[in-house]
Scaffold this motif. Structure first.
Motif, PDB file in Angstrom:
ATOM      1  N   TYR A   1      13.857   4.620   6.026  1.00  0.00           N
ATOM      2  CA  TYR A   1      13.814   6.319   5.654  1.00  0.00           C
ATOM      3  C   TYR A   1      14.527   6.667   4.458  1.00  0.00           C
ATOM      4  O   TYR A   1      15.959   5.908   4.171  1.00  0.00           O
ATOM      5  CB  TYR A   1      14.135   7.345   6.501  1.00  0.00           C
ATOM      6  N   ALA A   2      14.105   6.341   2.743  1.00  0.00           N
ATOM      7  CA  ALA A   2      14.569   6.569   1.991  1.00  0.00           C
ATOM      8  C   ALA A   2      14.975   8.564   1.494  1.00  0.00           C
ATOM      9  O   ALA A   2      14.222   8.368   1.394  1.00  0.00           O
ATOM     10  CB  ALA A   2      14.048   6.043   0.715  1.00  0.00           C
ATOM     11  N   SER A   3      16.611   8.357   1.131  1.00  0.00           N
ATOM     12  CA  SER A   3      17.078   9.737   0.545  1.00  0.00           C
ATOM     13  C   SER A   3      15.844   9.613  -0.553  1.00  0.00           C
ATOM     14  O   SER A   3      15.835   8.392  -1.247  1.00  0.00           O
ATOM     15  CB  SER A   3      18.350  10.057   0.431  1.00  0.00           C
ATOM     16  N   GLU A   4      15.545  10.986  -1.233  1.00  0.00           N
ATOM     17  CA  GLU A   4      15.014  11.322  -2.644  1.00  0.00           C
ATOM     18  C   GLU A   4      16.032  10.752  -3.366  1.00  0.00           C
ATOM     19  O   GLU A   4      17.884  11.041  -3.531  1.00  0.00           O
ATOM     20  CB  GLU A   4      14.966  13.164  -2.652  1.00  0.00           C
ATOM     21  N   GLY A   5      15.738   9.797  -4.565  1.00  0.00           N
ATOM     22  CA  GLY A   5      16.773   9.954  -5.604  1.00  0.00           C
ATOM     23  C   GLY A   5      17.314   8.273  -5.218  1.00  0.00           C
ATOM     24  O   GLY A   5      18.519   7.587  -5.760  1.00  0.00           O
TER      25      GLY A   5
ATOM     26  N   GLY B   1       0.673  -1.819  -0.245  1.00  0.00           N
ATOM     27  CA  GLY B   1       0.179   0.071  -0.321  1.00  0.00           C
ATOM     28  C   GLY B   1       0.916   1.138  -0.189  1.00  0.00           C
ATOM     29  O   GLY B   1       2.161   1.459  -0.091  1.00  0.00           O
ATOM     30  N   ALA B   2       0.165   2.836  -0.164  1.00  0.00           N
ATOM     31  CA  ALA B   2       0.369   3.875   0.059  1.00  0.00           C
ATOM     32  C   ALA B   2       0.205   4.427   0.372  1.00  0.00           C
ATOM     33  O   ALA B   2      -1.135   5.523  -0.502  1.00  0.00           O
ATOM     34  CB  ALA B   2       1.344   3.570  -1.655  1.00  0.00           C
ATOM     35  N   ALA B   3       1.284   5.773   0.889  1.00  0.00           N
ATOM     36  CA  ALA B   3      -0.234   6.581   1.198  1.00  0.00           C
ATOM     37  C   ALA B   3       0.209   7.942  -0.007  1.00  0.00           C
ATOM     38  O   ALA B   3       0.883   7.897  -1.278  1.00  0.00           O
ATOM     39  CB  ALA B   3       1.004   8.414   1.835  1.00  0.00           C
ATOM     40  N   ASP B   4      -1.408   8.960  -0.339  1.00  0.00           N
ATOM     41  CA  ASP B   4      -1.209   9.465  -1.974  1.00  0.00           C
ATOM     42  C   ASP B   4      -0.146   9.955  -1.825  1.00  0.00           C
ATOM     43  O   ASP B   4       0.463  10.933  -0.835  1.00  0.00           O
ATOM     44  CB  ASP B   4      -2.146  10.710  -1.690  1.00  0.00           C
ATOM     45  N   GLY B   5       0.881  10.535  -2.954  1.00  0.00           N
ATOM     46  CA  GLY B   5       1.701  11.509  -3.832  1.00  0.00           C
ATOM     47  C   GLY B   5       3.420  10.252  -3.157  1.00  0.00           C
ATOM     48  O   GLY B   5       4.277  11.370  -3.021  1.00  0.00           O
ATOM     49  N   SER B   6       2.934   9.093  -2.675  1.00  0.00           N
ATOM     50  CA  SER B   6       4.557   8.663  -2.357  1.00  0.00           C
ATOM     51  C   SER B   6       5.039   8.392  -3.632  1.00  0.00           C
ATOM     52  O   SER B   6       4.574   8.354  -5.208  1.00  0.00           O
ATOM     53  CB  SER B   6       3.732   7.355  -1.601  1.00  0.00           C
ATOM     54  N   ARG B   7       6.491   8.018  -3.671  1.00  0.00           N
ATOM     55  CA  ARG B   7       7.637   7.883  -4.363  1.00  0.00           C
ATOM     56  C   ARG B   7       8.609   6.656  -4.907  1.00  0.00           C
ATOM     57  O   ARG B   7       9.573   6.184  -5.631  1.00  0.00           O
ATOM     58  CB  ARG B   7       8.634   9.193  -4.441  1.00  0.00           C
ATOM     59  N   LEU B   8       8.267   6.024  -3.850  1.00  0.00           N
ATOM     60  CA  LEU B   8       8.620   4.562  -3.645  1.00  0.00           C
ATOM     61  C   LEU B   8       8.602   3.463  -4.341  1.00  0.00           C
ATOM     62  O   LEU B   8       8.602   2.115  -4.600  1.00  0.00           O
ATOM     63  CB  LEU B   8       9.478   4.248  -2.916  1.00  0.00           C
ATOM     64  N   GLY B   9       6.842   3.633  -4.979  1.00  0.00           N
ATOM     65  CA  GLY B   9       6.489   2.244  -5.560  1.00  0.00           C
ATOM     66  C   GLY B   9       7.101   0.984  -6.669  1.00  0.00           C
ATOM     67  O   GLY B   9       6.991   0.048  -6.454  1.00  0.00           O
ATOM     68  N   ASP B  10       7.874   1.409  -6.889  1.00  0.00           N
ATOM     69  CA  ASP B  10       8.295   1.240  -8.415  1.00  0.00           C
ATOM     70  C   ASP B  10       9.621   0.312  -7.826  1.00  0.00           C
ATOM     71  O   ASP B  10       9.208  -0.879  -8.467  1.00  0.00           O
ATOM     72  CB  ASP B  10       8.916   2.400  -9.547  1.00  0.00           C
ATOM     73  N   ALA B  11      10.371   1.331  -6.496  1.00  0.00           N
ATOM     74  CA  ALA B  11      11.459   0.452  -6.337  1.00  0.00           C
ATOM     75  C   ALA B  11      10.637  -1.096  -5.366  1.00  0.00           C
ATOM     76  O   ALA B  11      11.348  -1.756  -5.796  1.00  0.00           O
ATOM     77  CB  ALA B  11      12.913   1.083  -5.227  1.00  0.00           C
ATOM     78  N   ILE B  12       9.918  -0.654  -5.003  1.00  0.00           N
ATOM     79  CA  ILE B  12       9.532  -1.771  -3.465  1.00  0.00           C
ATOM     80  C   ILE B  12       8.686  -2.935  -4.722  1.00  0.00           C
ATOM     81  O   ILE B  12       8.951  -3.921  -4.777  1.00  0.00           O
ATOM     82  CB  ILE B  12       7.866  -1.341  -2.991  1.00  0.00           C
ATOM     83  N   ALA B  13       7.934  -2.451  -5.908  1.00  0.00           N
ATOM     84  CA  ALA B  13       7.514  -3.363  -6.922  1.00  0.00           C
ATOM     85  C   ALA B  13       8.497  -3.872  -7.960  1.00  0.00           C
ATOM     86  O   ALA B  13       8.669  -5.184  -7.836  1.00  0.00           O
ATOM     87  CB  ALA B  13       6.741  -2.896  -8.022  1.00  0.00           C
ATOM     88  N   ALA B  14       9.763  -3.221  -8.042  1.00  0.00           N
ATOM     89  CA  ALA B  14      11.122  -4.354  -8.628  1.00  0.00           C
ATOM     90  C   ALA B  14      11.439  -5.405  -7.372  1.00  0.00           C
ATOM     91  O   ALA B  14      11.860  -5.674  -7.827  1.00  0.00           O
ATOM     92  CB  ALA B  14      11.674  -2.998  -8.820  1.00  0.00           C
ATOM     93  N   THR B  15      11.845  -4.585  -6.627  1.00  0.00           N
ATOM     94  CA  THR B  15      12.245  -5.606  -5.546  1.00  0.00           C
ATOM     95  C   THR B  15      11.258  -6.952  -5.563  1.00  0.00           C
ATOM     96  O   THR B  15      12.195  -8.427  -5.652  1.00  0.00           O
ATOM     97  CB  THR B  15      12.781  -5.257  -4.191  1.00  0.00           C
ATOM     98  N   LEU B  16      10.378  -7.091  -5.558  1.00  0.00           N
ATOM     99  CA  LEU B  16       9.375  -7.818  -4.829  1.00  0.00           C
ATOM    100  C   LEU B  16       9.228  -8.486  -6.203  1.00  0.00           C
ATOM    101  O   LEU B  16       8.831 -10.209  -5.996  1.00  0.00           O
ATOM    102  CB  LEU B  16       7.605  -7.161  -4.636  1.00  0.00           C
TER     103      LEU B  16
ATOM    104  N   ARG C   1       6.378  -9.916   8.365  1.00  0.00           N
ATOM    105  CA  ARG C   1       7.503  -8.869   8.204  1.00  0.00           C
ATOM    106  C   ARG C   1       6.546  -7.356   8.783  1.00  0.00           C
ATOM    107  O   ARG C   1       5.893  -7.356   6.938  1.00  0.00           O
ATOM    108  CB  ARG C   1       8.472  -8.814   6.861  1.00  0.00           C
ATOM    109  N   VAL C   2       6.334  -6.363   8.660  1.00  0.00           N
ATOM    110  CA  VAL C   2       5.513  -5.223   8.642  1.00  0.00           C
ATOM    111  C   VAL C   2       7.067  -4.107   7.689  1.00  0.00           C
ATOM    112  O   VAL C   2       8.102  -3.856   9.151  1.00  0.00           O
ATOM    113  CB  VAL C   2       5.250  -4.865   9.589  1.00  0.00           C
ATOM    114  N   ILE C   3       6.846  -3.413   6.843  1.00  0.00           N
ATOM    115  CA  ILE C   3       7.944  -2.226   6.583  1.00  0.00           C
ATOM    116  C   ILE C   3       7.137  -1.324   5.740  1.00  0.00           C
ATOM    117  O   ILE C   3       6.378  -1.140   5.214  1.00  0.00           O
ATOM    118  CB  ILE C   3       8.882  -3.093   5.381  1.00  0.00           C
ATOM    119  N   VAL C   4       7.611  -0.604   6.638  1.00  0.00           N
ATOM    120  CA  VAL C   4       7.410   0.676   6.152  1.00  0.00           C
ATOM    121  C   VAL C   4       8.183   1.859   5.910  1.00  0.00           C
ATOM    122  O   VAL C   4       9.380   2.295   6.306  1.00  0.00           O
ATOM    123  CB  VAL C   4       6.573   1.884   7.654  1.00  0.00           C
ATOM    124  N   LEU C   5       7.864   2.756   5.262  1.00  0.00           N
ATOM    125  CA  LEU C   5       8.957   3.278   4.139  1.00  0.00           C
ATOM    126  C   LEU C   5       8.463   4.951   4.311  1.00  0.00           C
ATOM    127  O   LEU C   5       7.547   5.242   3.878  1.00  0.00           O
ATOM    128  CB  LEU C   5       9.140   3.124   2.874  1.00  0.00           C
TER     129      LEU C   5
END
Length: 445
Positions: free
Chosen positions: A157-161, A46-61, A113-117
């Motif tokens: 916590y993932a930095s921008e970029g 899941g993701a909060a509105d306007g989140s930016r890590l969806g593609d990276a999470i999907a790629a790992t999964l 596992r529960v992971i929040v980014l």
């Protein structure tokens, strides 16, 4: 050492009795075995509105062949819940955490596992966003204490970029390799992350492990060798026989050396320059205890502990970070701290000072290592089942085991797996971190 209480509560009668008495019922943890899948069940994202890590999470999964679901089901059991909270920019948006996790948190499976980014609060420019992102830490630590059946929670916590350098961290935290790591905050920065063989990420790498003749050091050496590294096992000459046995068993080599010797840093530099044409991973595992309360502690106890546990690391790191050293680009410096260095411990003023100093060393050298194209991180073990803890009086030992969210002690391999994650070439964005391997111990921060 076997945990007889855990064995008893794993029986039907023992579990029933413990529950009636309000005692903990620790779940046997799922630990990684070669060939195991990273996750062994559905992953709900899941993701909060306007989140930016969806593609990276999907790629790992996708890369770990996870069964991904984006809609919850009442009868499902989830191996993991992953939520991208980088879009949360104010406190009134934090209710998106409850909206996602509340209906499904009791559906997390055994050893789930529960992971929040999120975004590192210190890197935000808006005060309200900084407050909201900092709030994630309290949420995750609480979830870690509420989860049952060996499940864990983490905050990344993932930095921008940093999207391209998230994979190794997500894979580690999703997997059974992180069995005894819970309620930790990991920061991943922007970095080039090479593609690696997931089964042998350290292929063609050379690693040094100090204090490798037994215990946690032996397990670290075995784990890095499993991941493909040639491991140079270092210990004092008095441990030479045991050291050689470990090195031979894992296909590595042995180096007998007292790391407190005046010429130890130079001898290490020369050894790896001449015999291995370089060095990729350094694990400062060697450590000693000389316990006494402060009023009864003599100079010898104080000085020996600080010399082995801290000063030797400082001197070796200085030599390896200097120009012309054998430390290769992408080098990894890894320290072994302790929760004693975070929370303190009666009779261990010397040990706690040395281990807090290891944490300070990571913080001080992270920018220096980055300029050198390297990283420096540390683990802080809690109660780990070793020969040393087996000698602890029974009631103190039992308290150490039960005073965590997982209600049990860890194993040396739990520390080793966390170190192997740091050592992974794909963990290039992980720099300046201190991760506790303690099952979310109730001691300390």
């Amino acid at each position: 050492m076997s945990d007889r209480y855990q064995q008893f509560t794993s029986t039907g009668f023992g579990r029933s009795l413990a529950q009636r008495l309000g005692l903990p019922t620790p779940t046997p943890l799922r630990r990684y075995q070669p060939g195991d899948p990273v996750v062994n069940g559905p992953v709900l994202t899941g993701a909060a509105d306007g989140s930016r890590l969806g593609d990276a999470i999907a790629a790992t999964l996708r890369a770990v062949d996870a069964e991904v679901r984006t809609e919850s089901a009442e009868d499902a059991r989830y191996a993991a819940l992953v939520f991208d909270a980088t879009g949360i920019t104010s406190s009134d948006q934090l209710n998106q955490l409850r909206a996602f996790f509340g209906p499904v948190i009791r559906q997390v499976g055994t050893c789930g596992r529960v992971i929040v980014l999120g975004t590192p609060p210190e890197e935000t420019t808006d005060a309200r966003e900084r407050v909201a992102q900092r709030a994630l830490e309290g949420f995750v630590r609480t979830v870690g204490k509420e989860l049952k059946r060996g499940a864990t929670a983490q905050l990344v916590y993932a930095s921008e970029g940093a999207e391209q350098s998230l994979d190794s961290t997500l894979s580690f935290l999703l997997s059974a390799k992180s069995a005894f790591v819970s309620a930790q905050v990991v920061r991943v920065g922007r970095a080039e992350a090479p593609q690696v063989d997931r089964e042998k990420p350290l292929k063609d790498k050379v690693a040094l492990v100090t204090g490798a003749s037994r215990g946690i050091g032996e397990s670290i050496a075995e784990t890095l060798a499993r991941d493909g590294a040639h491991v140079v096992c270092l210990d004092i000459p008095a441990q030479g026989d045991d050291l050689t046995k470990v090195a031979n068993r894992i296909g590595g080599s042995a180096l007998q050396l007292d790391i407190t010797a005046e010429d130890a840093p130079q001898r290490i530099v020369e050894h790896f320059a001449e015999r291995h044409d370089g060095l990729d991973v350094v694990v400062h595992n060697a450590g000693i205890t000389r316990d006494k309360t402060l009023g009864r502690m003599d100079d010898g106890r104080w000085d020996s502990v600080l010399a082995v546990n801290l000063t030797a690391q400082e001197r070796i790191n200085e030599a390896l970070l200097a120009d012309g050293s054998p430390l290769r680009d992408g080098g990894r410096l890894i320290g072994v701290a302790s929760i004693s260095g975070i929370a303190g411990n009666v009779g261990q003023a010397n040990y706690a000072a040395s281990k807090a100093g290891v944490i300070g060393l990571v913080q001080a050298l992270a920018p220096v290592a980055a300029r050198r194209g390297a990283t420096i991180n540390a683990v802080a073990p809690g109660f780990i089942e070793t020969k040393m803890t087996a000698a602890v009086p029974l009631f103190i030992r039992e308290a150490g085991r039960r005073m965590s969210s997982l209600s049990q002690g860890g194993r040396p391999v739990d520390v080793a797996e966390t170190i192997a994650w740091y050592a992974n070439p794909a963990s290039s964005g992980v720099n300046g971190n201190v991760v506790r391997v303690c099952g979310q111990s109730l001691l300390g921060a």
